[in-house]
Motif scaffolding. Structure first.
Motif, mmCIF file in Angstrom:
data_model
loop_
_atom_site.group_PDB
_atom_site.id
_atom_site.type_symbol
_atom_site.label_atom_id
_atom_site.label_comp_id
_atom_site.label_asym_id
_atom_site.label_seq_id
_atom_site.Cartn_x
_atom_site.Cartn_y
_atom_site.Cartn_z
ATOM 1 N N MET A 267 0.836 -1.188 0.000
ATOM 2 C CA MET A 267 0.000 0.000 0.000
ATOM 3 C C MET A 267 0.879 1.249 0.000
ATOM 4 N N ALA A 268 0.543 2.253 -0.811
ATOM 5 C CA ALA A 268 1.323 3.478 -0.860
ATOM 6 C C ALA A 268 1.111 4.255 0.420
ATOM 7 N N GLU A 269 2.223 4.744 0.987
ATOM 8 C CA GLU A 269 2.105 5.558 2.166
ATOM 9 C C GLU A 269 1.790 6.978 1.743
ATOM 10 N N ASP A 270 1.022 7.668 2.552
ATOM 11 C CA ASP A 270 0.749 9.054 2.237
ATOM 12 C C ASP A 270 0.740 9.863 3.508
ATOM 13 N N SER A 271 0.828 11.167 3.352
ATOM 14 C CA SER A 271 0.853 12.046 4.510
ATOM 15 C C SER A 271 -0.488 12.740 4.685
ATOM 16 N N GLY A 272 -1.558 12.088 4.259
ATOM 17 C CA GLY A 272 -2.884 12.648 4.427
ATOM 18 C C GLY A 272 -3.466 13.108 3.107
ATOM 19 N N ASP A 273 -4.662 13.675 3.207
ATOM 20 C CA ASP A 273 -5.352 14.141 2.013
ATOM 21 C C ASP A 273 -4.620 15.328 1.395
ATOM 22 N N ILE A 274 -4.810 15.498 0.102
ATOM 23 C CA ILE A 274 -4.264 16.663 -0.579
ATOM 24 C C ILE A 274 -4.980 17.895 -0.056
ATOM 25 N N ASN A 275 -4.213 18.889 0.386
ATOM 26 C CA ASN A 275 -4.786 20.107 0.938
ATOM 27 C C ASN A 275 -4.152 21.300 0.233
ATOM 28 N N ILE A 276 -4.819 21.766 -0.824
ATOM 29 C CA ILE A 276 -4.286 22.874 -1.612
ATOM 30 C C ILE A 276 -4.208 24.141 -0.769
ATOM 31 N N GLY A 277 -5.224 24.365 0.089
ATOM 32 C CA GLY A 277 -5.212 25.549 0.942
ATOM 33 C C GLY A 277 -4.011 25.589 1.862
ATOM 34 N N GLN A 278 -3.665 24.447 2.430
ATOM 35 C CA GLN A 278 -2.514 24.371 3.328
ATOM 36 C C GLN A 278 -1.220 24.661 2.569
ATOM 37 N N LYS A 279 -1.119 24.123 1.345
ATOM 38 C CA LYS A 279 0.077 24.374 0.536
ATOM 39 C C LYS A 279 0.161 25.848 0.147
ATOM 40 N N LEU A 280 -0.992 26.451 -0.163
ATOM 41 C CA LEU A 280 -1.031 27.867 -0.501
ATOM 42 C C LEU A 280 -0.579 28.713 0.689
ATOM 43 N N ARG A 281 -1.112 28.417 1.876
ATOM 44 C CA ARG A 281 -0.741 29.162 3.084
ATOM 45 C C ARG A 281 0.753 29.026 3.359
ATOM 46 N N SER A 282 1.267 27.812 3.185
ATOM 47 C CA SER A 282 2.690 27.569 3.425
ATOM 48 C C SER A 282 3.565 28.397 2.483
ATOM 49 N N LEU A 283 3.186 28.435 1.186
ATOM 50 C CA LEU A 283 3.947 29.245 0.222
ATOM 51 C C LEU A 283 3.891 30.728 0.598
ATOM 52 N N ARG A 284 2.726 31.190 1.016
ATOM 53 C CA ARG A 284 2.582 32.602 1.405
ATOM 54 C C ARG A 284 3.464 32.951 2.591
ATOM 55 N N LYS A 285 3.438 32.074 3.608
ATOM 56 C CA LYS A 285 4.200 32.339 4.837
ATOM 57 C C LYS A 285 5.705 32.314 4.569
ATOM 58 N N ILE A 286 6.150 31.321 3.807
ATOM 59 C CA ILE A 286 7.581 31.210 3.499
ATOM 60 C C ILE A 286 8.069 32.459 2.771
ATOM 61 N N ARG A 287 7.222 32.998 1.898
ATOM 62 C CA ARG A 287 7.630 34.154 1.084
ATOM 63 C C ARG A 287 7.144 35.483 1.660
ATOM 64 N N ASP A 288 6.538 35.414 2.856
ATOM 65 C CA ASP A 288 6.090 36.610 3.562
ATOM 66 C C ASP A 288 5.154 37.469 2.705
ATOM 67 N N ILE A 289 4.134 36.816 2.171
ATOM 68 C CA ILE A 289 3.136 37.486 1.331
ATOM 69 C C ILE A 289 1.792 37.436 2.058
ATOM 70 N N SER A 290 1.178 38.585 2.243
ATOM 71 C CA SER A 290 -0.123 38.622 2.915
ATOM 72 C C SER A 290 -1.218 38.184 1.941
ATOM 73 N N LEU A 291 -2.364 37.796 2.507
ATOM 74 C CA LEU A 291 -3.512 37.448 1.658
ATOM 75 C C LEU A 291 -3.945 38.649 0.819
ATOM 76 N N GLN A 292 -3.877 39.833 1.424
ATOM 77 C CA GLN A 292 -4.249 41.059 0.702
ATOM 78 C C GLN A 292 -3.337 41.268 -0.507
ATOM 79 N N GLN A 293 -2.022 41.106 -0.299
ATOM 80 C CA GLN A 293 -1.056 41.262 -1.395
ATOM 81 C C GLN A 293 -1.304 40.218 -2.479
ATOM 82 N N LEU A 294 -1.534 38.974 -2.058
ATOM 83 C CA LEU A 294 -1.798 37.898 -3.019
ATOM 84 C C LEU A 294 -3.055 38.201 -3.834
ATOM 85 N N SER A 295 -4.070 38.704 -3.157
ATOM 86 C CA SER A 295 -5.321 39.048 -3.829
ATOM 87 C C SER A 295 -5.098 40.123 -4.891
ATOM 88 N N VAL A 296 -4.404 41.179 -4.525
ATOM 89 C CA VAL A 296 -4.159 42.291 -5.444
ATOM 90 C C VAL A 296 -3.315 41.827 -6.634
#
Length: 196
Positions: free
Chosen positions: A1-30
């Motif tokens: 059986m393939a091991e996995d680290s849980g369900d795919i969570n695009i929101g979590q990956k998006l938040r992680s990219l934002r935090k690593i690059r210090d980008i606010s949601l407002q900046q991302l939106s604009v």
């Protein structure tokens, strides 16, 4: 059986990219033209996402679209037919990245496209390498620069990944296998190490 680290969570990956690059949601939106409330809801798993918006975010963060869909652990991956890590986009395209996100030389993805998908066609290209697309069921169209290829069950096409290309369906849907080397968003360098 393939091991996995849980369900795919695009929101979590998006938040992680934002935090690593210090980008606010407002900046991302604009800077992406996507609404603040939509992005916030996406990060909090309240909304699904279309393939076009996924490509827009991938382009903004300079990562490949597959970064958001690949969720397997490293090492040997044995995939049984009942092991699935599907992600369904807003426009009904089903992605299943079969290989590990740490794959050294290639990436294999199983994709199911409904008729007339994606709803908005967006041309893309990847790092230097090659891509193979083969049709398991149905009919798919592949545009490679100005050439259009109609592929039916059993057909395949191979092309350089760094040229503009587009994969889509018309009246009938399709199940396809995409093999890319190197994996999307990664460059193989001498000595077998990967550069991201």
């Amino acid at each position: 059986m393939a091991e996995d680290s849980g369900d795919i969570n695009i929101g979590q990956k998006l938040r992680s990219l934002r935090k690593i690059r210090d980008i606010s949601l407002q900046q991302l939106s604009v800077e992406t033209g996507m609404s603040y409330s939509y992005l916030s809801g996406l990060e909090n798993e309240k909304y699904s996402i279309s393939i076009v918006n996924l490509q827009r975010l991938a382009k903004y963060f300079n990562v490949d679209l597959i970064h958001f869909l690949d969720n397997r652990d490293t090492g040997v991956v044995l995939v049984r037919k009942d092991d699935k890590q599907d992600h369904v986009t807003e426009d009904g395209i089903v992605f299943n990245v079969i290989t590990s996100k740490e794959g050294k030389n290639l990436q294999v993805s199983h994709v199911t496209l409904p008729p007339n998908a994606p709803s908005e066609r967006s041309v893309h290209k990847h790092a230097k390498g090659q891509e193979l697309i083969t049709v398991l069921e149905g009919e798919v169209f592949v545009m490679v620069e100005s050439s259009k290829y109609q592929l039916c069950q059993g057909d395949l096409v191979i092309f350089d990944s760094d040229v503009e290309h587009l994969i889509y369906t018309e009246e009938s849907g399709a199940k396809i296998l995409i093999v890319s080397s190197p994996p999307y968003g990664r460059e193989v360098v001498p000595g077998g190490k990967k550069k991201r």
